[in-house]
Scaffold this motif. Structure first.
Motif, mmCIF file in Angstrom:
data_model
loop_
_atom_site.group_PDB
_atom_site.id
_atom_site.type_symbol
_atom_site.label_atom_id
_atom_site.label_comp_id
_atom_site.label_asym_id
_atom_site.label_seq_id
_atom_site.Cartn_x
_atom_site.Cartn_y
_atom_site.Cartn_z
ATOM 1 N N LEU A 29 -28.001 -24.765 -7.244
ATOM 2 C CA LEU A 29 -27.218 -23.553 -7.007
ATOM 3 C C LEU A 29 -25.809 -23.655 -7.587
ATOM 4 C CD1 LEU A 29 -28.398 -22.640 -3.409
ATOM 5 C CD2 LEU A 29 -28.713 -21.263 -5.465
ATOM 6 N N TYR A 30 -25.298 -24.869 -7.715
ATOM 7 C CA TYR A 30 -23.972 -25.064 -8.327
ATOM 8 C C TYR A 30 -24.028 -25.095 -9.853
ATOM 9 C CZ TYR A 30 -21.648 -25.985 -3.898
ATOM 10 O OH TYR A 30 -21.108 -25.862 -2.642
ATOM 11 N N ASP A 31 -25.216 -25.112 -10.422
ATOM 12 C CA ASP A 31 -25.374 -25.154 -11.874
ATOM 13 C C ASP A 31 -25.104 -23.763 -12.451
ATOM 14 O OD1 ASP A 31 -26.128 -25.445 -14.519
ATOM 15 O OD2 ASP A 31 -27.945 -26.585 -14.047
ATOM 16 N N GLU A 32 -24.062 -23.647 -13.235
ATOM 17 C CA GLU A 32 -23.659 -22.349 -13.795
ATOM 18 C C GLU A 32 -24.617 -21.838 -14.854
ATOM 19 O OE1 GLU A 32 -19.644 -22.762 -15.117
ATOM 20 O OE2 GLU A 32 -18.902 -23.207 -13.113
ATOM 21 N N ARG A 33 -25.471 -22.697 -15.383
ATOM 22 C CA ARG A 33 -26.415 -22.272 -16.426
ATOM 23 C C ARG A 33 -27.589 -21.475 -15.862
ATOM 24 N NH1 ARG A 33 -27.786 -28.008 -18.638
ATOM 25 N NH2 ARG A 33 -27.784 -28.265 -16.399
ATOM 26 N N ILE A 34 -27.784 -21.537 -14.562
ATOM 27 C CA ILE A 34 -28.917 -20.840 -13.943
ATOM 28 C C ILE A 34 -28.545 -19.388 -13.679
ATOM 29 C CG2 ILE A 34 -30.446 -20.773 -11.942
ATOM 30 C CD1 ILE A 34 -30.194 -23.802 -11.774
ATOM 31 N N ASN A 35 -29.422 -18.489 -14.088
ATOM 32 C CA ASN A 35 -29.241 -17.049 -13.953
ATOM 33 C C ASN A 35 -29.083 -16.656 -12.482
ATOM 34 O OD1 ASN A 35 -30.353 -14.239 -13.545
ATOM 35 N ND2 ASN A 35 -30.305 -14.320 -15.780
ATOM 36 N N HIS A 36 -28.245 -15.652 -12.226
ATOM 37 C CA HIS A 36 -27.991 -15.249 -10.832
ATOM 38 C C HIS A 36 -29.232 -14.674 -10.155
ATOM 39 C CE1 HIS A 36 -27.215 -11.419 -12.912
ATOM 40 N NE2 HIS A 36 -27.517 -10.835 -11.783
ATOM 41 N N TYR A 37 -30.177 -14.116 -10.941
ATOM 42 C CA TYR A 37 -31.422 -13.622 -10.336
ATOM 43 C C TYR A 37 -32.265 -14.790 -9.828
ATOM 44 C CZ TYR A 37 -30.274 -9.183 -12.523
ATOM 45 O OH TYR A 37 -29.645 -8.028 -12.893
ATOM 46 N N VAL A 38 -32.288 -15.862 -10.585
ATOM 47 C CA VAL A 38 -33.018 -17.059 -10.172
ATOM 48 C C VAL A 38 -32.342 -17.666 -8.941
ATOM 49 C CG1 VAL A 38 -33.733 -19.370 -10.873
ATOM 50 C CG2 VAL A 38 -33.826 -17.488 -12.518
ATOM 51 N N LYS A 39 -31.025 -17.673 -8.933
ATOM 52 C CA LYS A 39 -30.290 -18.221 -7.800
ATOM 53 C C LYS A 39 -30.564 -17.431 -6.523
ATOM 54 C CE LYS A 39 -26.512 -20.551 -10.120
ATOM 55 N NZ LYS A 39 -25.071 -20.721 -10.199
ATOM 56 N N THR A 40 -30.771 -16.129 -6.654
ATOM 57 C CA THR A 40 -31.094 -15.316 -5.482
ATOM 58 C C THR A 40 -32.394 -15.802 -4.847
ATOM 59 O OG1 THR A 40 -29.952 -13.403 -6.395
ATOM 60 C CG2 THR A 40 -31.555 -12.975 -4.660
ATOM 61 N N MET A 42 -33.678 -18.786 -5.194
ATOM 62 C CA MET A 42 -33.425 -20.130 -4.677
ATOM 63 C C MET A 42 -32.723 -20.060 -3.322
ATOM 64 S SD MET A 42 -32.283 -21.865 -8.275
ATOM 65 C CE MET A 42 -31.637 -23.354 -7.564
ATOM 66 N N GLU A 43 -31.800 -19.115 -3.177
ATOM 67 C CA GLU A 43 -31.105 -18.951 -1.889
ATOM 68 C C GLU A 43 -32.072 -18.510 -0.796
ATOM 69 O OE1 GLU A 43 -26.831 -17.535 -1.716
ATOM 70 O OE2 GLU A 43 -27.541 -16.640 -3.591
ATOM 71 N N GLU A 44 -33.001 -17.624 -1.137
ATOM 72 C CA GLU A 44 -33.992 -17.188 -0.153
ATOM 73 C C GLU A 44 -34.842 -18.373 0.298
ATOM 74 O OE1 GLU A 44 -36.197 -13.988 -1.913
ATOM 75 O OE2 GLU A 44 -34.419 -12.700 -2.035
ATOM 76 N N ARG A 45 -35.238 -19.217 -0.654
ATOM 77 C CA ARG A 45 -36.013 -20.410 -0.317
ATOM 78 C C ARG A 45 -35.189 -21.349 0.568
ATOM 79 N NH1 ARG A 45 -40.326 -23.632 -1.767
ATOM 80 N NH2 ARG A 45 -39.863 -25.836 -1.966
ATOM 81 N N TYR A 46 -33.917 -21.522 0.239
ATOM 82 C CA TYR A 46 -33.042 -22.377 1.025
ATOM 83 C C TYR A 46 -32.942 -21.855 2.460
ATOM 84 C CZ TYR A 46 -29.165 -25.323 2.393
ATOM 85 O OH TYR A 46 -28.389 -26.243 3.049
ATOM 86 N N ASP A 47 -32.800 -20.555 2.612
ATOM 87 C CA ASP A 47 -32.687 -19.962 3.949
ATOM 88 C C ASP A 47 -33.940 -20.232 4.786
ATOM 89 O OD1 ASP A 47 -30.166 -19.019 3.308
ATOM 90 O OD2 ASP A 47 -30.869 -16.993 2.831
ATOM 91 N N ILE A 48 -35.112 -20.160 4.154
ATOM 92 C CA ILE A 48 -36.366 -20.440 4.864
ATOM 93 C C ILE A 48 -36.430 -21.902 5.276
ATOM 94 C CG2 ILE A 48 -38.880 -20.599 4.594
ATOM 95 C CD1 ILE A 48 -38.626 -18.096 2.751
ATOM 96 N N ARG A 64 -24.130 -29.941 8.493
ATOM 97 C CA ARG A 64 -23.994 -30.481 7.136
ATOM 98 C C ARG A 64 -24.704 -29.605 6.109
ATOM 99 N NH1 ARG A 64 -26.982 -35.212 4.392
ATOM 100 N NH2 ARG A 64 -25.775 -35.377 2.485
ATOM 101 N N TYR A 65 -25.830 -29.012 6.479
ATOM 102 C CA TYR A 65 -26.618 -28.228 5.540
ATOM 103 C C TYR A 65 -26.394 -26.720 5.663
ATOM 104 C CZ TYR A 65 -28.978 -32.342 3.915
ATOM 105 O OH TYR A 65 -29.241 -33.560 3.338
ATOM 106 N N MET A 66 -25.460 -26.316 6.509
ATOM 107 C CA MET A 66 -25.155 -24.904 6.642
ATOM 108 C C MET A 66 -24.575 -24.392 5.322
ATOM 109 S SD MET A 66 -22.751 -23.014 9.440
ATOM 110 C CE MET A 66 -23.751 -23.609 10.798
ATOM 111 N N LYS A 67 -25.097 -23.278 4.858
ATOM 112 C CA LYS A 67 -24.659 -22.722 3.580
ATOM 113 C C LYS A 67 -23.244 -22.194 3.716
ATOM 114 C CE LYS A 67 -27.034 -19.317 2.065
ATOM 115 N NZ LYS A 67 -27.958 -18.369 1.494
ATOM 116 N N LYS A 68 -22.376 -22.596 2.791
ATOM 117 C CA LYS A 68 -20.959 -22.216 2.868
ATOM 118 C C LYS A 68 -20.597 -21.051 1.968
ATOM 119 C CE LYS A 68 -19.752 -26.962 3.918
ATOM 120 N NZ LYS A 68 -21.115 -27.442 4.024
ATOM 121 N N THR A 69 -21.419 -20.759 0.973
ATOM 122 C CA THR A 69 -21.093 -19.713 0.024
ATOM 123 C C THR A 69 -22.356 -19.018 -0.453
ATOM 124 O OG1 THR A 69 -19.954 -19.245 -2.046
ATOM 125 C CG2 THR A 69 -21.132 -21.297 -1.945
ATOM 126 N N ASN A 70 -22.185 -17.852 -1.020
ATOM 127 C CA ASN A 70 -23.280 -17.108 -1.599
ATOM 128 C C ASN A 70 -23.233 -17.320 -3.104
ATOM 129 O OD1 ASN A 70 -25.246 -15.304 -2.350
ATOM 130 N ND2 ASN A 70 -24.545 -13.694 -0.993
#
Length: 76
Positions: A29-40, A42-48, A64-70
């Motif tokens: 998620l911190y990798d700037e090369r990854i498209n924001h649609y893909v990151k969305t 990935m975030e949904e998977r992380y939330d699950i 420790r694993y609580m998401k701090k940013t979108n």
């Protein structure tokens, strides 16, 4: 709703697997090369995964694993 019975050793293995997968997702998620649609996605998977993690992990581990940013709002 589905119930699941696990012993302490299995619980620790589940925690390990969830931590490992969440660490990989956070790294990507911190990798700037990854498209924001893909990151969305990935975030949904992380939330699950995090919702599963909260059920079996200690409160300190959960913090420790609580998401701090979108991450998906950083458009390319």
């Amino acid at each position: 709703m589905i119930g699941l019975l696990v012993d302490d050793k299995e619980k620790e293995e589940l925690i390990y697997l969830l931590k490992r997968e969440m660490d990989e997702l956070l790294f990507d998620l911190y990798d700037e090369r990854i498209n924001h649609y893909v990151k969305t996605g990935m975030e949904e998977r992380y939330d699950i995964l995090y919702s599963l993690f909260k059920r079996i992990a200690s409160p300190n581990d959960c913090l420790r694993y609580m998401k701090k940013t979108n991450f998906s709002h950083n458009k390319d």
